[in-house]
Design a protein around this motif. Structure first.
Motif, short mmCIF file in Angstrom:
data_model
loop_
_atom_site.label_atom_id
_atom_site.label_comp_id
_atom_site.label_asym_id
_atom_site.label_seq_id
_atom_site.Cartn_x
_atom_site.Cartn_y
_atom_site.Cartn_z
N LYS A 8 0.84 -1.21 0.00
CA LYS A 8 0.00 0.00 0.00
C LYS A 8 0.87 1.26 0.00
CE LYS A 8 -3.94 2.07 0.12
NZ LYS A 8 -4.77 2.08 -1.06
N GLU A 11 2.21 1.85 -3.42
CA GLU A 11 1.18 2.41 -4.30
C GLU A 11 1.04 3.91 -4.08
OE1 GLU A 11 -2.37 0.13 -3.57
OE2 GLU A 11 -1.48 -1.70 -4.36
N GLU A 12 1.10 4.35 -2.83
CA GLU A 12 0.99 5.78 -2.52
C GLU A 12 2.18 6.55 -3.10
OE1 GLU A 12 -1.41 7.64 -1.07
OE2 GLU A 12 -2.64 5.84 -0.99
N ALA A 48 1.08 7.66 2.99
CA ALA A 48 0.90 6.26 3.34
C ALA A 48 0.88 6.08 4.86
CB ALA A 48 2.01 5.42 2.73
N ALA A 53 -0.38 2.65 6.60
CA ALA A 53 0.41 1.64 5.91
C ALA A 53 1.77 1.48 6.58
CB ALA A 53 0.61 2.04 4.45
#
Length: 69
Positions: A8, A11-12, A48, A53
């Motif tokens: 995650k 992805e951020e 994040a 995350a």
């Protein structure tokens, strides 16, 4: 080798770098356009962390290093 950040968080960071390349990523306080890739990664990791995350702690290099006389 273990992952440094969670999926995650990656992805951020990816989102932030894409925005930076497009020219739409703004810095938080001043609202200026971000041009540095390193700054874009830092913003992505920060977002994040806010979302919970797994990401490494922010570096403590920002602290001012005043010399004592």
């Amino acid at each position: 080798m273990a992952r440094k950040y969670s999926k995650k968080a990656s992805e951020e960071v990816e989102k932030a770098v894409r925005k930076q390349k497009k020219g739409t990523l703004k810095s938080g306080k001043s609202g200026k356009k971000v041009t540095s890739r390193k700054q874009a990664i830092a913003i992505g990791l920060s977002e994040a962390r806010k979302k919970g995350a797994k990401a490494p702690k922010a570096s403590s290099k920002r602290k001012s290093s005043k010399k004592k006389e």
